[in-house]
Scaffold this motif. Structure first.
Motif, PDB file in Angstrom:
ATOM      1  N   LEU A 280       0.828  -1.202   0.000  1.00  0.00           N
ATOM      2  CA  LEU A 280       0.000   0.000   0.000  1.00  0.00           C
ATOM      3  C   LEU A 280       0.863   1.252   0.000  1.00  0.00           C
ATOM      4  O   LEU A 280       1.775   1.405   0.816  1.00  0.00           O
ATOM      5  N   ASP A 281       0.580   2.128  -0.914  1.00  0.00           N
ATOM      6  CA  ASP A 281       1.233   3.422  -1.066  1.00  0.00           C
ATOM      7  C   ASP A 281       2.692   3.309  -1.497  1.00  0.00           C
ATOM      8  O   ASP A 281       3.422   4.299  -1.482  1.00  0.00           O
ATOM      9  N   HIS A 282       3.123   2.127  -1.849  1.00  0.00           N
ATOM     10  CA  HIS A 282       4.498   1.951  -2.288  1.00  0.00           C
ATOM     11  C   HIS A 282       4.570   1.314  -3.672  1.00  0.00           C
ATOM     12  O   HIS A 282       5.244   1.830  -4.564  1.00  0.00           O
ATOM     13  N   ASN A 283       3.910   0.176  -3.849  1.00  0.00           N
ATOM     14  CA  ASN A 283       4.194  -0.625  -5.029  1.00  0.00           C
ATOM     15  C   ASN A 283       2.972  -1.195  -5.730  1.00  0.00           C
ATOM     16  O   ASN A 283       3.103  -2.117  -6.523  1.00  0.00           O
ATOM     17  N   VAL A 284       1.799  -0.709  -5.447  1.00  0.00           N
ATOM     18  CA  VAL A 284       0.625  -1.189  -6.181  1.00  0.00           C
ATOM     19  C   VAL A 284       0.737  -0.794  -7.646  1.00  0.00           C
ATOM     20  O   VAL A 284       0.482  -1.595  -8.548  1.00  0.00           O
ATOM     21  N   TYR A 285       1.120   0.456  -7.893  1.00  0.00           N
ATOM     22  CA  TYR A 285       1.203   0.976  -9.257  1.00  0.00           C
ATOM     23  C   TYR A 285       2.161   0.161 -10.120  1.00  0.00           C
ATOM     24  O   TYR A 285       1.914  -0.050 -11.311  1.00  0.00           O
ATOM     25  N   SER A 286       3.255  -0.312  -9.542  1.00  0.00           N
ATOM     26  CA  SER A 286       4.320  -0.943 -10.329  1.00  0.00           C
ATOM     27  C   SER A 286       4.124  -2.429 -10.562  1.00  0.00           C
ATOM     28  O   SER A 286       4.978  -3.065 -11.188  1.00  0.00           O
ATOM     29  N   HIS A 287       3.023  -2.983 -10.094  1.00  0.00           N
ATOM     30  CA  HIS A 287       2.820  -4.425 -10.244  1.00  0.00           C
ATOM     31  C   HIS A 287       1.707  -4.768 -11.233  1.00  0.00           C
ATOM     32  O   HIS A 287       0.806  -3.988 -11.499  1.00  0.00           O
ATOM     33  N   THR A 288       1.811  -5.996 -11.739  1.00  0.00           N
ATOM     34  CA  THR A 288       0.855  -6.544 -12.690  1.00  0.00           C
ATOM     35  C   THR A 288      -0.448  -6.955 -12.008  1.00  0.00           C
ATOM     36  O   THR A 288      -0.485  -7.221 -10.794  1.00  0.00           O
ATOM     37  N   TRP A 289      -1.495  -7.049 -12.823  1.00  0.00           N
ATOM     38  CA  TRP A 289      -2.768  -7.581 -12.330  1.00  0.00           C
ATOM     39  C   TRP A 289      -2.621  -9.006 -11.795  1.00  0.00           C
ATOM     40  O   TRP A 289      -3.441  -9.445 -10.982  1.00  0.00           O
ATOM     41  N   MET A 290      -1.604  -9.741 -12.239  1.00  0.00           N
ATOM     42  CA  MET A 290      -1.441 -11.120 -11.768  1.00  0.00           C
ATOM     43  C   MET A 290      -1.247 -11.206 -10.259  1.00  0.00           C
ATOM     44  O   MET A 290      -1.523 -12.234  -9.650  1.00  0.00           O
ATOM     45  N   LEU A 291      -0.733 -10.132  -9.652  1.00  0.00           N
ATOM     46  CA  LEU A 291      -0.490 -10.145  -8.209  1.00  0.00           C
ATOM     47  C   LEU A 291      -1.760  -9.857  -7.410  1.00  0.00           C
ATOM     48  O   LEU A 291      -1.778 -10.032  -6.201  1.00  0.00           O
ATOM     49  N   PHE A 292      -2.818  -9.441  -8.093  1.00  0.00           N
ATOM     50  CA  PHE A 292      -4.031  -9.020  -7.401  1.00  0.00           C
ATOM     51  C   PHE A 292      -5.262  -9.748  -7.937  1.00  0.00           C
ATOM     52  O   PHE A 292      -6.160  -9.114  -8.520  1.00  0.00           O
ATOM     53  N   PRO A 293      -5.344 -11.072  -7.775  1.00  0.00           N
ATOM     54  CA  PRO A 293      -6.566 -11.770  -8.216  1.00  0.00           C
ATOM     55  C   PRO A 293      -7.786 -11.161  -7.521  1.00  0.00           C
ATOM     56  O   PRO A 293      -7.826 -11.077  -6.292  1.00  0.00           O
ATOM     57  N   SER A 294      -8.739 -10.736  -8.306  1.00  0.00           N
ATOM     58  CA  SER A 294      -9.871  -9.979  -7.782  1.00  0.00           C
ATOM     59  C   SER A 294     -10.612 -10.741  -6.691  1.00  0.00           C
ATOM     60  O   SER A 294     -11.084 -11.855  -6.896  1.00  0.00           O
ATOM     61  N   GLY A 295     -10.689 -10.133  -5.503  1.00  0.00           N
ATOM     62  CA  GLY A 295     -11.439 -10.720  -4.398  1.00  0.00           C
ATOM     63  C   GLY A 295     -10.605 -11.523  -3.432  1.00  0.00           C
ATOM     64  O   GLY A 295     -11.087 -11.860  -2.334  1.00  0.00           O
ATOM     65  N   TRP A 296      -9.355 -11.840  -3.778  1.00  0.00           N
ATOM     66  CA  TRP A 296      -8.575 -12.720  -2.904  1.00  0.00           C
ATOM     67  C   TRP A 296      -8.317 -12.094  -1.540  1.00  0.00           C
ATOM     68  O   TRP A 296      -8.251 -12.804  -0.518  1.00  0.00           O
ATOM     69  N   SER A 297      -8.175 -10.772  -1.449  1.00  0.00           N
ATOM     70  CA  SER A 297      -7.849 -10.120  -0.177  1.00  0.00           C
ATOM     71  C   SER A 297      -8.924 -10.346   0.882  1.00  0.00           C
ATOM     72  O   SER A 297      -8.686 -10.131   2.073  1.00  0.00           O
ATOM     73  N   ARG A 298     -10.118 -10.779   0.479  1.00  0.00           N
ATOM     74  CA  ARG A 298     -11.162 -11.108   1.459  1.00  0.00           C
ATOM     75  C   ARG A 298     -10.898 -12.437   2.154  1.00  0.00           C
ATOM     76  O   ARG A 298     -11.491 -12.719   3.194  1.00  0.00           O
TER      77      ARG A 298
END
Length: 381
Positions: A280-298
């Motif tokens: 958060l506030d560091h590296n979200v912008y620089s990463h691919t969608w592959m690192l953020f499968p939609s909904g997994w953070s729940r």
């Protein structure tokens, strides 16, 4: 968490509000829970995952390697092209490794970024390979006694979308960015223009994935499982000794592949491990969608995916000066993975190593990873 996020500005309170909606990155119930929930989140996991219409396109021998260029169809789009690399002159089945190319903002090529095939691409890939100590690590791994499969995955190399099939607006953006890049000639110009366009195109692809009930991570992981199944189908591979390995986006893919494919018996994740809160506030912008499968953070955090096959042997290599992660995020992920393995009763099966320096998989790290894989499979044989 800080009260103000530079990337969110006046919306910084969105973070705490979202956390009150529901628990984010909660402790996971079990590895089985992670595996089952992850497959549902990813999508593209309900049909057979076999390579179709497999062909051997070429064979060659040089620099201690016996290579095959192979291709198959995954069920949509153009054919997938891959290299199968073995040490020259070695007979009989060998342990297998699926070597996974990185993201790197470089989609014009896939497998060639980490493997040498019959074509000499050293000039155009020299800068990119600096992160690998200047060499094709997949070839060096094969020389150590492995059957190494390196394939193009969705959006890269033989699996990339042609530039002229992308929306005109994306093509126009790439041309504008090319103009600001200065004088770029020959093949470098074509490659740069494609990579610039592909960066914008990835956002469109994630939208299509959502419309089609999946995620970019899910489609890439599906194609990686198809590739793993091809490797497992070969008579010259010891099917009980198959691992995966990758740097950066390749490490991202390795985490997802080991979590979703029971045939993977060990994994090496390089330069791709952090808690989500550490991004958060560091590296979200620089990463691919592959690192953020939609909904997994729940349901869990990123490192829970990497650890969900515990006590399966896992090596994670961290770069302390990695511009893509914070040290705090990496160390917190390391501790949570170690805790998973402690609870699984096999703390010795997880090895987390920290190295000075930027985002890389250099020669020292490669030597350590190769020796670790050899030791793991020696113990299991």
């Amino acid at each position: 968490m800080p009260e103000t996020y530079a990337h969110l500005g006046s919306f910084s309170d969105w973070v705490s509000f979202a956390s009150r909606q529901q628990t984010l990155y909660p402790p996971v119930q079990s590895g089985e829970f992670v595996r089952n929930q992850l497959r549902q989140i990813l999508g593209f996991c309900h049909l057979p995952e076999s390579p179709l219409a497999v062909k051997v396109e070429d064979r060659w021998e040089w620099d201690g390697i016996q290579g095959e260029a192979v291709s198959w169809w995954v069920g949509y789009g153009p054919r997938t092209h891959a290299y199968l690399l073995r040490p020259k002159g070695v007979k009989g089945p060998l342990p297998g490794v699926v070597a996974l190319h990185d993201h790197g903002g470089f989609k014009y090529y896939g497998k060639e970024k980490i493997a040498d095939g019959p074509l000499d691409l050293s000039d155009v890939l020299a800068v990119h390979r600096e992160a690998y100590g200047g060499r094709a690590f997949a070839n060096e791994l094969a020389k150590e006694g492995f059957a190494v499969l390196v394939h193009d995955t969705f959006l890269w190399g033989s699996r990339r979308f042609p530039l002229d099939e992308m929306p005109v607006g994306i093509q126009r953006l790439a041309r504008l960015e090319m103009a600001s890049a200065g004088d770029v000639d020959g093949p470098f110009a074509e490659i740069l223009e494609y990579n610039l366009a592909a960066a914008h195109h990835e956002h469109l692809i994630e939208k299509y994935c959502n419309l089609l009930g999946t995620t970019m991570a899910g489609v890439v992981c599906y194609e990686d499982r198809v590739a793993a199944n091809y490797l497992l189908s070969r008579a010259d591979v010891i099917t009980s000794q198959v691992a995966c390995i990758g740097l950066s986006g390749g490490g991202n893919r390795a985490a997802l592949l080991l979590a979703t494919h029971g045939g993977i018996q060990a994994a090496v994740i390089v330069g791709l491990m952090s808690t989500y809160s550490g991004l958060l506030d560091h590296n979200v912008y620089s990463h691919t969608w592959m690192l953020f499968p939609s909904g997994w953070s729940r349901y869990g955090d990123w490192q829970d995916i990497a650890a969900c096959r515990a006590p399966m042997p896992l090596l994670v290599q961290y770069d302390l000066d990695d511009e893509l992660f914070t040290v705090e995020g990496m160390k917190a992920a390391h501790e949570r993975i170690a805790d998973h393995y402690q609870k699984a009763g096999s703390p010795q099966n997880y090895l987390g190593l920290f190295y000075p320096g930027p985002h890389k998989f250099d020669l020292e790290m490669q030597t350590t990873a190769f020796n670790w894989l050899k030791e793991i499979f020696h113990r299991s044989s």
